[in-house]
Design a protein around this motif. Sequence first.
Motif, PDB file in Angstrom:
ATOM      1  N   GLN A 110       0.808  -1.216   0.000  1.00  0.00           N
ATOM      2  CA  GLN A 110       0.000   0.000   0.000  1.00  0.00           C
ATOM      3  C   GLN A 110       0.841   1.267   0.000  1.00  0.00           C
ATOM      4  O   GLN A 110       0.336   2.345  -0.279  1.00  0.00           O
ATOM      5  CB  GLN A 110      -0.928   0.017   1.219  1.00  0.00           C
ATOM      6  N   HIS A 111       2.135   1.112   0.311  1.00  0.00           N
ATOM      7  CA  HIS A 111       2.970   2.296   0.472  1.00  0.00           C
ATOM      8  C   HIS A 111       4.137   2.405  -0.501  1.00  0.00           C
ATOM      9  O   HIS A 111       4.489   3.503  -0.904  1.00  0.00           O
ATOM     10  CB  HIS A 111       3.511   2.365   1.908  1.00  0.00           C
ATOM     11  N   SER A 112       4.746   1.269  -0.842  1.00  0.00           N
ATOM     12  CA  SER A 112       5.976   1.380  -1.611  1.00  0.00           C
ATOM     13  C   SER A 112       6.312   0.083  -2.337  1.00  0.00           C
ATOM     14  O   SER A 112       6.202  -1.007  -1.760  1.00  0.00           O
ATOM     15  CB  SER A 112       7.119   1.741  -0.649  1.00  0.00           C
ATOM     16  N   TYR A 113       6.740   0.241  -3.550  1.00  0.00           N
ATOM     17  CA  TYR A 113       7.209  -0.899  -4.339  1.00  0.00           C
ATOM     18  C   TYR A 113       8.474  -1.489  -3.701  1.00  0.00           C
ATOM     19  O   TYR A 113       8.627  -2.702  -3.616  1.00  0.00           O
ATOM     20  CB  TYR A 113       7.474  -0.427  -5.769  1.00  0.00           C
ATOM     21  N   ILE A 114       9.351  -0.641  -3.211  1.00  0.00           N
ATOM     22  CA  ILE A 114      10.596  -1.098  -2.576  1.00  0.00           C
ATOM     23  C   ILE A 114      10.283  -1.904  -1.312  1.00  0.00           C
ATOM     24  O   ILE A 114      10.886  -2.958  -1.080  1.00  0.00           O
ATOM     25  CB  ILE A 114      11.525   0.099  -2.234  1.00  0.00           C
ATOM     26  N   LEU A 115       9.345  -1.440  -0.507  1.00  0.00           N
ATOM     27  CA  LEU A 115       8.958  -2.200   0.689  1.00  0.00           C
ATOM     28  C   LEU A 115       8.375  -3.561   0.305  1.00  0.00           C
ATOM     29  O   LEU A 115       8.620  -4.555   0.985  1.00  0.00           O
ATOM     30  CB  LEU A 115       7.942  -1.420   1.526  1.00  0.00           C
ATOM     31  N   LEU A 116       7.619  -3.600  -0.776  1.00  0.00           N
ATOM     32  CA  LEU A 116       7.078  -4.875  -1.253  1.00  0.00           C
ATOM     33  C   LEU A 116       8.207  -5.807  -1.670  1.00  0.00           C
ATOM     34  O   LEU A 116       8.170  -7.004  -1.370  1.00  0.00           O
ATOM     35  CB  LEU A 116       6.119  -4.656  -2.422  1.00  0.00           C
ATOM     36  N   LEU A 117       9.220  -5.260  -2.337  1.00  0.00           N
ATOM     37  CA  LEU A 117      10.370  -6.075  -2.724  1.00  0.00           C
ATOM     38  C   LEU A 117      11.050  -6.683  -1.490  1.00  0.00           C
ATOM     39  O   LEU A 117      11.443  -7.844  -1.500  1.00  0.00           O
ATOM     40  CB  LEU A 117      11.399  -5.242  -3.500  1.00  0.00           C
ATOM     41  N   ILE A 118      11.152  -5.897  -0.438  1.00  0.00           N
ATOM     42  CA  ILE A 118      11.825  -6.370   0.773  1.00  0.00           C
ATOM     43  C   ILE A 118      10.975  -7.410   1.498  1.00  0.00           C
ATOM     44  O   ILE A 118      11.470  -8.481   1.852  1.00  0.00           O
ATOM     45  CB  ILE A 118      12.169  -5.186   1.696  1.00  0.00           C
ATOM     46  N   THR A 119       9.701  -7.107   1.718  1.00  0.00           N
ATOM     47  CA  THR A 119       8.868  -8.023   2.506  1.00  0.00           C
ATOM     48  C   THR A 119       8.483  -9.275   1.726  1.00  0.00           C
ATOM     49  O   THR A 119       8.720 -10.393   2.186  1.00  0.00           O
ATOM     50  CB  THR A 119       7.594  -7.328   3.014  1.00  0.00           C
ATOM     51  N   LEU A 120       7.882  -9.098   0.564  1.00  0.00           N
ATOM     52  CA  LEU A 120       7.377 -10.240  -0.196  1.00  0.00           C
ATOM     53  C   LEU A 120       8.478 -10.926  -0.992  1.00  0.00           C
ATOM     54  O   LEU A 120       8.464 -12.140  -1.160  1.00  0.00           O
ATOM     55  CB  LEU A 120       6.251  -9.800  -1.135  1.00  0.00           C
ATOM     56  N   GLY A 121       9.437 -10.160  -1.467  1.00  0.00           N
ATOM     57  CA  GLY A 121      10.488 -10.754  -2.275  1.00  0.00           C
ATOM     58  C   GLY A 121      11.604 -11.363  -1.455  1.00  0.00           C
ATOM     59  O   GLY A 121      11.841 -12.559  -1.491  1.00  0.00           O
ATOM     60  N   LEU A 122      12.250 -10.558  -0.676  1.00  0.00           N
ATOM     61  CA  LEU A 122      13.458 -10.991   0.024  1.00  0.00           C
ATOM     62  C   LEU A 122      13.180 -11.763   1.315  1.00  0.00           C
ATOM     63  O   LEU A 122      13.554 -12.918   1.446  1.00  0.00           O
ATOM     64  CB  LEU A 122      14.336  -9.771   0.309  1.00  0.00           C
TER      65      LEU A 122
END
Length: 184
Positions: A110-122
């Motif tokens: 909901q806030h950031s593509y980068i945060l999504l990369l960190i939480t869901l990706g990494l």
Amino acid sequence: METDDFILKRIPKKARPYVVATAGIALQASYGWFLSFGNILPYLVSYLRWKVDPNQTTGSMIWLLSLMNGIPFAVLIGGYLERKIGARLTIIIGSVQYTSMIALSYFSIQHSYILLLITLGLLQCFGSGIAYNAIMIQALRWFPGQAGMASGLISAGAGLGGFFIAPIQTKFINPNNLPANKDG
């Protein structure tokens, strides 16, 4: 195989390897959602365009998938932890991290593509990688002389996850199975 495990001791000796394999398959099926990434990709991009960045493209999601493929590094840590603290605790640690990061992704997307990369990706895939190795090691221990079958069963569990989770994702996110248009 002999065990001091308080749960497995209550199961008949001949059934123990099959209980361990079944539990491993079930755990892997829950971790195998990332194999349905192609199914969920249009929905993720649509949501990111709508909420975060209207210029988001499907091509930018390659970074998410690339981070999800960082599992081999987590597998090394999972093997180390399995030896130091045991399989059950290693699997619990990996599973808690995996589940927590998926839950946290609800907020990060909901806030950031980068945060999504960190939480869901990494971090999410890091948790499943830690648990994956401990599960595999246990299956191999319980099926000595049948390493191919044991590892095949556990790996198939991950494939089952993608097989079963993709239609559930579609039913939940897009119940009428409407195609995504240029506006998402």
